[in-house]
Design a protein around this motif. Structure first.
Motif, short mmCIF file in Angstrom:
data_model
loop_
_atom_site.label_atom_id
_atom_site.label_comp_id
_atom_site.label_asym_id
_atom_site.label_seq_id
_atom_site.Cartn_x
_atom_site.Cartn_y
_atom_site.Cartn_z
N PHE A 20 29.89 46.54 41.82
CA PHE A 20 29.34 44.95 41.82
C PHE A 20 29.36 44.47 43.06
O PHE A 20 28.66 43.41 43.15
N GLY A 21 29.70 45.22 44.28
CA GLY A 21 29.33 44.85 45.45
C GLY A 21 30.75 44.11 46.14
O GLY A 21 31.52 43.82 45.51
N PRO A 22 30.48 43.73 47.36
CA PRO A 22 31.90 43.39 48.20
C PRO A 22 32.18 41.93 47.81
O PRO A 22 33.31 41.50 48.08
N ASN A 23 31.41 41.26 47.19
CA ASN A 23 31.50 39.83 46.87
C ASN A 23 32.27 39.64 45.60
O ASN A 23 32.81 38.68 45.06
N PHE A 24 32.44 40.81 44.85
CA PHE A 24 33.10 40.74 43.66
C PHE A 24 34.59 40.39 43.64
O PHE A 24 35.28 40.81 44.43
N ARG A 25 35.00 39.26 43.01
CA ARG A 25 36.27 38.71 42.83
C ARG A 25 36.60 38.63 41.40
O ARG A 25 36.36 37.96 40.48
N PRO A 26 37.49 39.54 41.19
CA PRO A 26 38.31 39.82 39.71
C PRO A 26 38.76 38.32 39.08
O PRO A 26 38.72 38.20 37.95
N SER A 27 39.28 37.60 40.19
CA SER A 27 39.73 36.28 39.69
C SER A 27 38.96 35.36 39.30
O SER A 27 39.23 34.43 38.09
N ALA A 28 37.42 35.71 39.46
CA ALA A 28 36.47 34.78 38.97
C ALA A 28 35.80 35.35 37.77
O ALA A 28 35.16 34.76 36.91
N ALA A 29 36.22 36.61 37.13
CA ALA A 29 35.52 37.33 36.30
C ALA A 29 36.60 37.42 34.98
O ALA A 29 36.06 37.65 33.99
N LEU A 30 38.04 37.33 35.29
CA LEU A 30 38.89 37.60 34.45
C LEU A 30 39.91 36.38 34.11
O LEU A 30 40.46 35.95 35.27
N ASP A 31 40.27 36.18 32.83
CA ASP A 31 41.13 35.20 32.67
C ASP A 31 42.50 36.00 32.22
O ASP A 31 42.44 36.45 31.29
N THR A 32 43.45 35.85 33.18
CA THR A 32 44.74 36.74 33.03
C THR A 32 46.04 35.89 32.70
O THR A 32 46.98 36.15 32.79
N THR A 33 45.44 34.62 32.14
CA THR A 33 46.44 33.58 31.75
C THR A 33 47.66 34.31 30.71
O THR A 33 48.71 33.86 30.81
N PHE A 34 47.08 35.13 30.02
CA PHE A 34 48.03 35.48 28.67
C PHE A 34 48.60 36.76 29.16
O PHE A 34 49.20 37.55 28.18
N ASN A 35 48.22 37.33 30.12
CA ASN A 35 48.99 38.58 30.62
C ASN A 35 50.40 38.51 31.03
O ASN A 35 50.89 37.78 32.00
N GLN A 36 51.15 38.94 29.86
CA GLN A 36 52.66 38.70 30.40
C GLN A 36 53.25 40.08 30.77
O GLN A 36 54.36 40.24 31.06
N GLY A 37 52.38 40.95 31.44
CA GLY A 37 53.10 42.29 31.91
C GLY A 37 53.31 43.16 31.07
O GLY A 37 52.95 43.29 29.91
#
Length: 132
Positions: A20-37
């Motif tokens: 995706f290139g060096p500007n890819f930011r997972p936080s902008a593409a993924l909602d991890t709100t419900f990730n409880q580990g």
């Protein structure tokens, strides 16, 4: 098993920069709100599937949701939300690694305001991989 990410975090995605290139930011593409580990032994899969559906229908933006996950979770999702009368391989078999399907989920209010979800069987299409 152990989760690939800490609660509210994303797994290491450094290899995606190649795609995706060096500007890819997972936080902008993924909602991890419900990730409880890592899930506890008292964890309830049906509750998490209902939370996911509720979250999807509460999105303020008009979006297409792309979800990734474990094949057993998807099989349970199909078993739970496809009509009981529908015989489909997704209820018996796991989605292949990197498999991809398209489907529409409907939401309805029943009884005393309870929410119900249902996969439209006519919308379920395999895009890549399949069920085995």
């Amino acid at each position: 098993g152990l989760a690939l990410a800490v609660p509210n975090g994303a797994p290491d995605m450094s290899q995606l920069h190649d795609a995706f290139g060096p500007n890819f930011r997972p936080s902008a593409a993924l909602d991890t709100t419900f990730n409880q580990g890592s899930k506890s032994l008292k964890s309830n899969g049906l509750e998490r599937m209902l939370q996911f559906n509720h979250w999807a229908f509460e999105r303020p933006e008009d979006v297409i949701i792309v979800a990734g996950g474990h094949s057993i979770w998807f099989r349970s999702f199909f078993q739970t939300f496809l009509p009981k009368s529908v015989d489909h391989p997704s209820k018996r078999s796991k989605l292949s690694n990197c498999g991809c399907v398209v489907l529409d989920v409907a939401q309805a209010t029943v009884g005393y305001g309870d929410l119900m979800y249902r996969i439209d069987p006519a919308s379920l299409r395999v895009i890549a991989g399949g069920f085995s």
